[in-house]
Design an enzyme around this catalytic site. Structure first.
Site, mmCIF file in Angstrom:
data_model
loop_
_atom_site.group_PDB
_atom_site.id
_atom_site.type_symbol
_atom_site.label_atom_id
_atom_site.label_comp_id
_atom_site.label_asym_id
_atom_site.label_seq_id
_atom_site.Cartn_x
_atom_site.Cartn_y
_atom_site.Cartn_z
ATOM 1 C CD GLU A 267 -2.987 -1.219 2.224
ATOM 2 O OE1 GLU A 267 -2.763 -0.633 3.294
ATOM 3 O OE2 GLU A 267 -4.053 -1.819 1.975
ATOM 4 C CG ASP A 342 -7.716 -5.327 5.240
ATOM 5 O OD1 ASP A 342 -7.196 -5.492 6.359
ATOM 6 O OD2 ASP A 342 -7.863 -4.218 4.708
ATOM 7 C CD GLU A 370 -9.867 -1.231 8.258
ATOM 8 O OE1 GLU A 370 -8.937 -1.739 8.896
ATOM 9 O OE2 GLU A 370 -9.752 -0.837 7.074
HETATM 10 C C1 GCV Z 1 -2.602 0.594 8.426
HETATM 11 C C2 GCV Z 1 -6.084 -2.032 5.494
HETATM 12 C C3 GCV Z 1 -6.531 -0.793 6.203
HETATM 13 C C4 GCV Z 1 -5.413 0.230 6.274
HETATM 14 C C5 GCV Z 1 -4.237 -0.431 7.018
HETATM 15 C C6 GCV Z 1 -3.831 -1.678 6.241
HETATM 16 C C7 GCV Z 1 -2.722 -2.429 6.936
HETATM 17 O O1 GCV Z 1 -5.825 -1.774 4.159
HETATM 18 O O2 GCV Z 1 -7.654 -0.267 5.576
HETATM 19 O O3 GCV Z 1 -5.868 1.340 6.960
HETATM 20 O O4 GCV Z 1 -3.152 0.444 7.133
HETATM 21 O O5 GCV Z 1 -4.925 -2.540 6.129
HETATM 22 O O6 GCV Z 1 -3.050 -3.313 7.715
HETATM 23 O O7 GCV Z 1 -1.553 -2.134 6.716
#
Ligand code: GCV
Length: 631
Positions: A267, A342, A370
């Site tokens: 990411e 996720d 989340e």
């Molecule tokens: C900290 C998902 C979440 C992101 C998070 C990522 C991760 O994509 O939406 O906010 O980033 O996981 O665990 O690195």
């Protein structure tokens, strides 16, 4: 008990969490003077002798209760003061057994940014980092910037330490895995030292998330004349020297510093892949830097869009790491989320736990909800984590990390019942064999004086399944509104973001069929599982229906075991989820006479909101999916 806990009439705001005992100040405590002694002297109803027994295991405790002539005298033994502290909290909870933690590493991961905001935080700003509002705004929203001059809130952090110690948590990563290089600047290391000093007496080590490219923007003490360098290539001698100097700088201030957590090449984060190096090259270089001081590296496997870009996202972690198994230093631990995608309300377990055999592994669970209603829905997560341990034997892991749900909100977690997830995480990290029921009962007793309230317990135990039903039944996944990950957006598609962020990529509904074929005729993700799961999931007749649309693509006419078609089954499940929330409201209403006013009202308001949300999920998803069958 009634005397020990806060009276019903007293207003409660939840700040005391599960530690609501009122001081009694009558117990006689003998033995070493330490926090355990102070806690027992203040809150215990019995006299206690504390004993150091150097032969015992680290963190283990032994409790012996002697009742003589109506007087209770207990003895707690442990290797050191931390073990005594765990024993003291156990005794105050009413436990009278010996215990030792299953895992050595029981760590919270805070996704807190240095500007005070929290990624996926739903309970206010960070308890660790404070920012200030900048004059600039983004789309009308205030932007926060770092402000390292702000003093730390030592009192609050002490409360945080106490709460964690009371459930056995012994480590904390203080910043977001999407880490700012500034975390490693001298001014912030000094703050980390202040936190470490407060947390140490409670047995909690500090760790930091690091940005892999830190050497390119931050100086390391005694290195290169205080100048950053031009690369972060893990095989470059200067880069190795930078990290060694940085480790020395940190350990000079925090001798028991735990180590680093790393999100690399995922990411948008930098990593070894930027230099055509492997994850092992990157992790080992960092491992060598902290090794002389006893530090560890927790390297995350949540990697997609790097070397295996374009492959089914749920397969990429195994693809990235399988060939590197056994190539990591012994102080590197691979940290993986429980599911391969996720933190969805329901995922099959992540097959990386099957594929990695010669590298230490940790599981990363997400306490912050989340994708499970955030701090607005009552969703008790212990059943989900226990489900995971049903597939991945606890013995396979050396530790557990939990993405924290803590913020500056008065009650720490936003929702009073979200505190149960923090509590459950700690208790399961201590003993992954505890049942969800046991933990719920314990927590209800401590938090609401309601350990015997079967209805409340059942509400908690049913809540995660209800969430699956009203959000994504029968294996649907990731059909959330973009970015916020809160409401439904099954039609979500945005050409400007990676396809793996778009709901339509996951359900692939069209006029004929729905679901993601991950069998041997499709992406073959099933092949990453050990037997019997590989065969079980691959075959539509044996695949559990809770994973149906995760692993299989089926025509709309496909009949489930209930005799209902896919759409009928969805209809049934969404409605069932909504009904469950209605029932939670009924249960909460019935509990009203036994719950203090403020917390009752606050939970009630959130339950009403949860019901609205559940109905919205039902409506939006049913409208959308039924539109295919009408064409
Ligand atoms: C900290 C998902 C979440 C992101 C998070 C990522 C991760 O994509 O939406 O906010 O980033 O996981 O665990 O690195």
């Amino acid at each position: 008990m009634a005397l020990v806990f806060a009276g019903m009439a007293k207003a409660e705001d939840g700040h005391q969490l599960w530690l609501r005992q009122q001081p009694i100040n009558k117990a006689k405590v003998t033995g070493p003077e330490c926090i355990a002694a102070q806690e027992l002297r203040t809150y215990s109803t019995q006299n206690v002798t504390l004993k150091i027994d150097a032969t015992m295991e680290q963190d283990a405790y032994c409790i012996k209760v002697n009742s003589e002539q109506g007087k209770v005298n207990s003895v707690i033994s442990a290797k050191n003061e931390i073990g005594l502290l765990y024993g003291a909290y156990a005794l105050l909870r009413g436990e009278t057994t010996d215990s030792e933690p299953f895992y050595k590493l029981r760590i919270l991961n805070h996704w807190d940014n240095l500007n005070g905001t929290i990624e996926r935080g739903y309970a206010g700003l960070s308890v660790f980092w404070k920012g200030k509002a900048s004059e600039r705004k983004f789309h009308g929203r205030t932007i926060f910037v770092e402000d390292p001059d702000q003093p730390i809130n030592a009192e609050l952090i002490k409360e945080y330490a106490r709460a964690n110690a009371s459930i056995g948590i012994n480590g904390t990563v203080l910043n977001n895995v999407n880490a700012s290089p500034k975390m490693l600047s001298a001014i912030y290391i000094n703050k980390v030292k202040q936190y470490a000093d407060i947390l140490r007496p409670y047995g909690i080590k500090v760790y930091l998330s690091v940005n892999f490219a830190s050497p390119m923007s931050i100086p390391a003490k005694g290195f290169n004349g205080g100048k950053p360098i031009k690369t972060a290539d893990p095989l470059n001698p200067k880069v190795k020297a930078w990290w060694k100097a940085k480790a020395k700088e940190i350990y000079a201030q925090i001798p028991d510093f735990g180590g680093f957590l790393v999100k690399a090449n995922s990411e948008g984060q930098p990593g070894p892949f930027d230099y055509k190096r492997t994850h092992a090259d990157g992790a080992n270089m960092l491992a060598d830097a902290v090794k002389p001081f006893g530090g560890i590296i927790m390297w995350r496997s949540f990697v997609y869009g790097a070397a295996h870009s374009g492959e089914d996202r749920v397969k990429q972690a195994v693809s990235e790491f399988k060939d590197l198994d056994g190539k990591f230093r012994d102080n590197v631990i691979l940290q993986s989320k429980n599911g391969p995608l996720d933190f969805q309300p329901r995922e099959p377990y992540a097959p990386i736990f099957d594929n990695i055999k010669n590298t230490k592994q940790m599981a990363e669970l997400q306490i912050t909800q989340e994708y499970l209603g955030q701090s607005r829905h009552l969703t008790y997560l212990a059943p989900m984590w226990r489900e995971f341990f049903g597939f991945v034997a606890p013995e396979k892991l050396v530790g557990i990390a939990g993405v924290a749900n803590i913020g500056l909100d008065k009650n720490w977690c936003g929702h009073h019942f979200s505190q149960a997830n923090w509590y459950a995480f700690g208790r399961l990290a201590w003993n992954p064999n505890l049942t969800s029921e046991q933990i719920a009962e314990e927590w209800l007793g401590l938090t609401f004086n309601a350990s015997n309230n079967e209805a409340l317990k059942s509400m908690m135990l049913r809540s995660r399944e209800a969430c699956v039903d009203y959000m994504m039944p029968i294996g649907l996944h990731h059909i959330f509104a973009f970015d916020e990950h809160y409401g439904p957006e099954p039609d979500g598609y945005n050409a400007h973001v990676p396809l793996e962020w778009c709901p339509v990529y996951y359900h692939k509904a069209n006029n004929d069929s729905i679901g993601f074929d991950r069998t041997h005729t499709g992406s073959n993700a099933t092949a990453q599982y050990r037997e019997p799961y590989c065969t079980l999931y691959d075959n539509i007749n044996t695949c559990p229906e809770r994973y149906l649309l995760w692993f299989h693509r089926v025509p709309w006419s496909y009949q489930l075991k209930s005799g209902r078609t896919v759409l009928e089954e969805m209809d049934y499940r969404y409605a069932r989820g909504v009904k469950e929330v209605e029932d939670f409201i009924r249960i909460w209403n019935e509990a009203k006479p036994n719950i203090d006013e403020q917390r009752w009202q606050e939970v009630d308001a959130r339950l009403q909101h949860q019901l609205e949300n559940a109905k919205e999920w039902q409506k939006v998803c049913m409208n959308y999916f039924s539109s295919f069958t009408k064409k």
